[in-house]
Scaffold this active site. Structure first.
Site, PDB file in Angstrom:
ATOM      1  CD1 TRP A  27      -5.186  -1.759  -3.230  1.00 23.47           C
ATOM      2  CD2 TRP A  27      -3.156  -1.051  -3.862  1.00 23.47           C
ATOM      3  NE1 TRP A  27      -4.951  -0.576  -2.597  1.00 23.47           N
ATOM      4  CE2 TRP A  27      -3.721  -0.118  -2.961  1.00 23.47           C
ATOM      5  CE3 TRP A  27      -1.872  -0.820  -4.373  1.00 23.47           C
ATOM      6  CZ2 TRP A  27      -3.033   1.046  -2.569  1.00 23.47           C
ATOM      7  CZ3 TRP A  27      -1.209   0.324  -3.994  1.00 23.47           C
ATOM      8  CH2 TRP A  27      -1.796   1.246  -3.101  1.00 23.47           C
ATOM      9  CD  GLU A  58      -8.148  -0.263   1.488  1.00 23.39           C
ATOM     10  OE1 GLU A  58      -8.855   0.739   1.309  1.00 23.39           O
ATOM     11  OE2 GLU A  58      -7.004  -0.361   1.018  1.00 23.39           O
ATOM     12  CG  HIS A  99      -2.135   0.779   1.180  1.00 23.26           C
ATOM     13  ND1 HIS A  99      -2.077   2.144   1.188  1.00 23.26           N
ATOM     14  CD2 HIS A  99      -3.456   0.455   1.121  1.00 23.26           C
ATOM     15  CE1 HIS A  99      -3.319   2.636   1.133  1.00 23.26           C
ATOM     16  NE2 HIS A  99      -4.177   1.622   1.087  1.00 23.26           N
ATOM     17  CD  GLU A 157      -3.221  -0.401  -7.798  1.00 20.81           C
ATOM     18  OE1 GLU A 157      -2.229   0.344  -7.698  1.00 20.81           O
ATOM     19  OE2 GLU A 157      -4.389  -0.026  -7.635  1.00 20.81           O
ATOM     20  CB  ALA A 175     -12.838   0.871  -8.749  1.00 23.81           C
ATOM     21  CD  GLU A 199      -4.919   3.200 -10.755  1.00 22.65           C
ATOM     22  OE1 GLU A 199      -5.679   3.992 -10.166  1.00 22.65           O
ATOM     23  OE2 GLU A 199      -5.022   1.967 -10.659  1.00 22.65           O
ATOM     24  CE1 TYR A 228      -7.535  -1.417  -8.405  1.00 23.54           C
ATOM     25  CE2 TYR A 228      -8.281  -2.320  -6.309  1.00 23.54           C
ATOM     26  CZ  TYR A 228      -7.302  -1.696  -7.068  1.00 23.54           C
ATOM     27  OH  TYR A 228      -6.107  -1.366  -6.483  1.00 23.54           O
ATOM     28  CE  LYS A 236      -7.580   2.648   4.352  1.00 24.29           C
ATOM     29  NZ  LYS A 236      -7.294   3.805   3.514  1.00 24.29           N
TER      30      LYS A 236
HETATM   31  C1  IDC Z   1      -6.627   3.160  -2.477  1.00 29.64           C
HETATM   32  C2  IDC Z   1      -6.431   2.508  -1.137  1.00 29.64           C
HETATM   33  C3  IDC Z   1      -7.143   3.288  -0.098  1.00 29.64           C
HETATM   34  C4  IDC Z   1      -6.707   4.738  -0.172  1.00 29.64           C
HETATM   35  C5  IDC Z   1      -6.944   5.293  -1.564  1.00 29.64           C
HETATM   36  C6  IDC Z   1      -6.484   6.710  -1.735  1.00 29.64           C
HETATM   37  O1  IDC Z   1      -6.877   1.178  -1.200  1.00 29.64           O
HETATM   38  O2  IDC Z   1      -6.841   2.744   1.161  1.00 29.64           O
HETATM   39  O3  IDC Z   1      -7.449   5.484   0.756  1.00 29.64           O
HETATM   40  O4  IDC Z   1      -6.236   4.497  -2.472  1.00 29.64           O
HETATM   41  O5  IDC Z   1      -5.143   6.818  -1.482  1.00 29.64           O
HETATM   42  C7  IDC Z   1      -6.226   2.324  -7.400  1.00 29.64           C
HETATM   43  C8  IDC Z   1      -5.012   2.996  -6.901  1.00 29.64           C
HETATM   44  C9  IDC Z   1      -4.770   2.671  -5.459  1.00 29.64           C
HETATM   45  C10 IDC Z   1      -6.082   2.660  -4.711  1.00 29.64           C
HETATM   46  C11 IDC Z   1      -6.913   1.501  -5.244  1.00 29.64           C
HETATM   47  C12 IDC Z   1      -8.239   1.293  -4.529  1.00 29.64           C
HETATM   48  O6  IDC Z   1      -3.869   2.709  -7.668  1.00 29.64           O
HETATM   49  O7  IDC Z   1      -3.900   3.626  -4.930  1.00 29.64           O
HETATM   50  O8  IDC Z   1      -5.815   2.454  -3.376  1.00 29.64           O
HETATM   51  N1  IDC Z   1      -7.120   1.696  -6.646  1.00 29.64           N
HETATM   52  O9  IDC Z   1      -9.055   2.416  -4.695  1.00 29.64           O
HETATM   53  N2  IDC Z   1      -6.636   2.266  -8.654  1.00 29.64           N
HETATM   54  C13 IDC Z   1      -7.823   1.648  -8.702  1.00 29.64           C
HETATM   55  C14 IDC Z   1      -8.159   1.277  -7.416  1.00 29.64           C
END
Ligand code: IDC
Length: 500
Positions: A456, A463, A219, A422, A428, A332, A396, A461
């Site tokens: 990921w 989640e 993370h 990822e 998502a 991203e 996702y 955390k």
């Molecule tokens: C998410 C984390 C979450 C955090 C958020 C913002 O899971 O805990 O609060 O970012 O920082 C992505 C991103 C990745 C995201 C993840 C889920 O690369 O950083 O992490 N996600 O939302 N792209 C699609 C989904």
């Protein structure tokens, strides 16, 4: 048989007993003494060259390191030898690159007369018999290989017997070592597969064979949850657990640029130190490692481009000799940032990396949170920046389903090298919507098409996309019940893909 024994039988029994006693005494006398030399034992390593079938044995750690970097496979400890004792001569055949080791001066001199080079004493053997009898095997079938690699030396009787069964000729005792062989339990991915490159739409290893990376993403390295700073997951025991228990061959170090990350408040030197630490741990374990410039809230990679340039310039200079380091230059892009903008950024940043490390694999993000690989396919990078460059597709599983798989297929069919740097098994948002069925469709497809995937995320955390239970503070060696649904699913997917 009757209970009473004949006198003849009795005298034979007595003779057998006497012989047994003699044998026992002889055995006790012959038992290898735990010689003082044992303390002074030095390790002798064994390396294997898959390309030409040759085994090399050396006590020279630097030679070992250099050869591992050049694609030889680390096969662990050949045996240990004493610091001093009988000379074992090393010979080199310049006509085919073969090596041979012998204690016999006559054999050495005979080979030198036939054009071999005497490389001097490679290491020493014990002057006294020990329990570690190094035997030699000869393979008459290696002629097709120019005669290279037609000998093998081992103190391991089981290996010797197996190799004889495989058709080699056992040549018996050569010398005595002072310690056993210790084959590597887990030949590591980097020593087996070496420097990766891109051929067409596919990632290949040093032999040009398709090779897939699978592993976990951290993370955000600068974040803390449940009292655990995520930097703590950057440790060798954690990566070793991923490699040996899960079957991962790669880790991704996600360094956020925004949200209190590298470009918005975090201590940059500290973060660079952490990246170094992660790269070193992965290198020690022979794992590949992705250095991820985690653009997210900042949306466009051009926002912090100057910092990116400095960061990648320094990192690639430091890691230029590490064949296992992969650079992901913008996680991203989102917020409507188009492919032209990203492409321009890539055309400026990739040369900064290539200036130090001309062959490194680079992953470029694509628009809409790295989903629009179709746009990249329609208008890909060209020239030197395109070489060994791959394009990120992130999914996702509960949000991005068949329509995005179709897009990936089309991009691959068009020859675009796609890398799933990822993915989550969830929504998502990273939370809710755990979907093992859709995840399975994705991973089956990725495995079928040799597309690499990184999950990921490796953290606790609270989640659904996190792999570790929120109450589990362990930083390595997670048990089944300490992993979340997602963590278990991903571990199983990796184990299945590696045949564990
Ligand atoms: C998410 C984390 C979450 C955090 C958020 C913002 O899971 O805990 O609060 O970012 O920082 C992505 C991103 C990745 C995201 C993840 C889920 O690369 O950083 O992490 N996600 O939302 N792209 C699609 C989904």
């Amino acid at each position: 048989m009757t209970a009473s024994r004949s006198p003849r039988h009795r005298s034979r029994l007595a003779a057998v007993i006497v012989m047994a006693v003699i044998a026992l005494v002889a055995a006790i006398v012959a038992v290898p003494r735990p010689a003082a030399a044992l303390d002074a034992s030095v390790p002798v390593y064994r390396l294997y060259n898959e390309a030409d079938g040759q085994h090399l044995i050396t006590k020279d750690r630097n030679e070992f390191n250099v050869l591992c970097g050049r694609g030889w496979i680390d096969e662990g400890l050949a045996f240990s030898c004493p610091q001093e004792g009988q000379d074992v001569y090393r010979l080199y055949n310049p006509s085919n690159g073969d090596h041979l080791y012998t204690t016999a001066v006559a054999e050495r001199d005979g080979l030198v007369r036939r054009g071999w080079q005497d490389e001097g004493t490679g290491f020493h053997a014990s002057a006294e018999p020990t329990a570690y009898d190094v035997q030699r095997l000869y393979n008459p079938n290696m002629k097709a290989n120019g005669g290279r690699g037609n000998h093998l030396w081992t103190p391991n009787q089981a290996e010797y017997d197996n190799v004889v069964k495989a058709g080699w000729k056992g040549e018996g005792h050569q010398w005595y070592a002072t310690g056993p062989a210790a084959p590597k339990a887990h030949p590591d991915p980097v020593s087996q597969h070496g420097a990766l490159s891109v051929r067409g739409a596919t990632l290949v290893d040093k032999y040009g064979n398709p090779y897939q990376l699978r592993g976990m993403s951290t993370h955000g390295l600068s974040f803390t949850e449940e009292g655990v700073p995520f930097k703590d997951y950057v440790n060798k025991a954690a990566f070793k657990t991923l490699r040996d228990d899960w079957g991962a061959n790669c880790v991704r170090l996600a360094m956020y640029t925004a949200e209190g990350g590298y470009c918005e408040g975090a201590d940059q030197n500290w973060l660079k130190g952490l990246i170094r630490q992660g790269v070193n741990a992965a290198t020690d374990l022979g794992m590949y490692v992705i250095v991820d410039w985690h653009v997210l809230r900042d949306q466009s990679p051009t926002v912090y481009e100057q910092q990116a340039r400095e960061f990648f310039s320094q990192m690639s200079r430091e890691f230029k000799d590490r064949v296992n380091v992969i650079y992901e230059i913008c996680n991203e892009p989102n917020g409507g940032v188009d492919w032209w903008t990203i492409k321009g950024y890539a055309e400026r940043i990739i040369p900064v990396i290539r200036a130090n490390d001309p062959d490194a694999i680079v992953i470029v993000g694509t628009p809409t949170w790295s989903q629009d690989v179709d746009q990249a396919a329609a208008n890909r990078l060209t020239g030197d920046v395109a070489r060994n460059t791959m394009y990120a597709l992130h999914f996702y599983a509960n949000t991005h389903t068949q329509w995005l798989r179709d897009r990936m297929n089309a991009a691959l069919d068009a020859g675009l090298p796609v890398f799933i740097s990822e993915f989550g098994t969830t929504d998502a948002s990273g939370n809710g919507g755990y979907n093992p069925w859709e995840s399975q469709q994705w991973i089956d497809l990725a495995n079928r098409r040799n597309v690499s995937w990184m999950n990921w995320s490796l953290c606790l955390k609270n989640e659904s996309s996190a792999a570790i239970q929120p109450w589990c503070k362990k930083l390595s060696d997670w048990q089944t019940w300490e992993l979340t649904e997602s963590g278990n699913w991903v571990r199983n997917a990796m184990r299945a893909a590696t045949g564990k």
